[in-house]
Design an enzyme around this catalytic site. Structure first.
Site, mmCIF file in Angstrom:
data_model
loop_
_atom_site.group_PDB
_atom_site.id
_atom_site.type_symbol
_atom_site.label_atom_id
_atom_site.label_comp_id
_atom_site.label_asym_id
_atom_site.label_seq_id
_atom_site.Cartn_x
_atom_site.Cartn_y
_atom_site.Cartn_z
ATOM 1 C CG ASP A 125 -1.878 1.094 1.310
ATOM 2 O OD1 ASP A 125 -2.722 1.173 0.401
ATOM 3 O OD2 ASP A 125 -1.807 1.922 2.252
ATOM 4 C CD GLU B 85 -2.208 2.385 -3.572
ATOM 5 O OE1 GLU B 85 -3.287 2.932 -3.783
ATOM 6 O OE2 GLU B 85 -1.683 2.348 -2.437
#
Ligand SMILES: [Ca+2]
Length: 374
Positions: A197, A234
């Site tokens: 993330d 990401e």
């Protein structure tokens, strides 16, 4: 192979408490197998005060609403029996403000966890010696949160919100802790990879090289545990910003291509799509010839593909056909395969999966009243 992204709370509820859980996912592994899925990406499952769980209070645990660590180990074993790899979301950029590390660090400047976070205070010698600017001097003033408390002049760095204090990757102790977390999930729980993330925010935005370096270093450490360990990052940014991360990460999500596909479908004009794809691909290949293009249409942060093409079934089918025939490793967002709709705000792009008509749907989660897919 195809990887299937799951928001656990909305996928399959095994015990009827309204929230999807790990046992529910285990019960539905044959469904995923039949779908032809070869990997799952599970959104965060560690204890967290928020419904989305992207702010972790215990990096070594499983939220009790989802089950236990043993339930999850069993899920991994059952997935592996079906040749399905398990990738879990790893939220390392920030913790929850209710993480015991942060609670202790914010009460006590001498806490062993103090330097797990980034602090500023105008007269604090530590702030000065670290060369940190004080919050008021920062160019990104809105990324600093004032610590609650009557006599506090301290601010902490928080890229996303005050509930999500950034972890301090300049601190070797924090880095060692992060490796410990990584090793735990890789060796004890036997997951096959992490979806990372907010991978571009580990260090502040003006230090991109440090971010690139960090993930190279992290991958090396993880591959000591499992030589095939997988990372998919990401980096939600244009291809020019994404590219340099390919040195350290085997796979990165191709945000640019996903939005280009949707744009072409909605404009009913696809003549520049192939050229766009080639441009991105040539650029990435120049950086890492072995890179894996993690293609997708939309994910849990975006309106669902069905809604993005205004519920036009033909366009949604064409989107899927493009996604599944492009080179790379495609990701499906749960529910795409049954044409689920979903529009922001976020809880309504993460609605309960529909297993059957409502009256007969034993596994359907009920934690929210859905607006789009009912
Ligand atoms: Ca449940």
């Amino acid at each position: 192979g195809v990887t299937y992204e799951i928001y656990v709370q909305s996928f399959a509820d095994s015990d009827g408490d309204g929230k999807g859980d790990i046992k529910g996912m285990t019960a539905k592994l044959d469904y995923l197998k039949d779908l032809g899925v070869e990997g799952v990406w599970l959104m965060p499952m560690s204890p967290s005060p928020s419904y989305h769980k992207y702010d972790v209070t215990d990096y070594y645990g499983i939220d009790s609403a989802y089950g236990t660590l043993d339930d999850f180990k069993q899920f991994v074993e059952e997935a592996h029996k079906r040749n399905i790899k398990v990738v879990i979301d790893m939220v390392l950029n920030h913790s929850s403000s209710r993480n015991p590390w942060f609670l202790d660090a914010s009460k006590n400047v001498n806490s062993p966890y103090r330097d797990y976070y980034v602090w500023t205070e105008h007269s604090d010698p530590q702030t000065r010696s670290a060369g940190n600017v004080t919050a008021g001097e920062s160019r990104r003033r809105n990324h600093w949160t004032r610590l609650r408390g009557a006599d506090s002049n301290y601010y902490y760095y928080s890229q996303f919100s005050g509930n999500m204090p950034d972890l301090n990757f300049d601190n070797p102790k924090l880095r060692a802790e992060v490796f410990k977390i990584g090793r735990f999930w890789a060796s004890e729980v036997k997951v096959d990879g992490f979806r990372l993330d907010a991978a571009r925010h580990i260090f502040p935005d003006e230090r991109p090289q440090d971010n690139h370096w960090w993930w190279e270093y992290f991958l090396q450490e993880m591959r000591k545990v499992n030589k095939d360990f997988y990372l998919v990052g990401e980096v939600w940014a244009p291809a020019e910003v994404v590219g340099p991360y390919l040195k350290g990460m085997p796979a990165l999500f191709n945000f640019d291509m996903g939005s280009a596909i949707i744009k072409a479908l909605n404009a009913e004009k696809g003549d520049s799509l192939a050229a766009k794809h080639k441009k991105i691909r040539d650029f990435y290949k120049g950086i890492n010839p072995d890179y894996v293009d993690a293609t997708f249409l939309t994910n849990h942060d975006q309106n669902r593909i069905m809604s993005a093409v205004n519920n036009d079934t033909e366009k949604a089918r064409l989107a899927a056909a493009i996604l599944l025939t492009l080179p790379g490793s495609p990701y499906l967002y749960y529910g795409e395969e049954i044409g689920m709709q979903g529009k922001k705000p976020d809880p309504f792009i993460r609605e309960p999966f529909l297993w059957d008509v409502k009256a007969k749907d034993k596994y359907r989660a009920t934690w929210e009243v859905p607006r789009n897919s009912t």
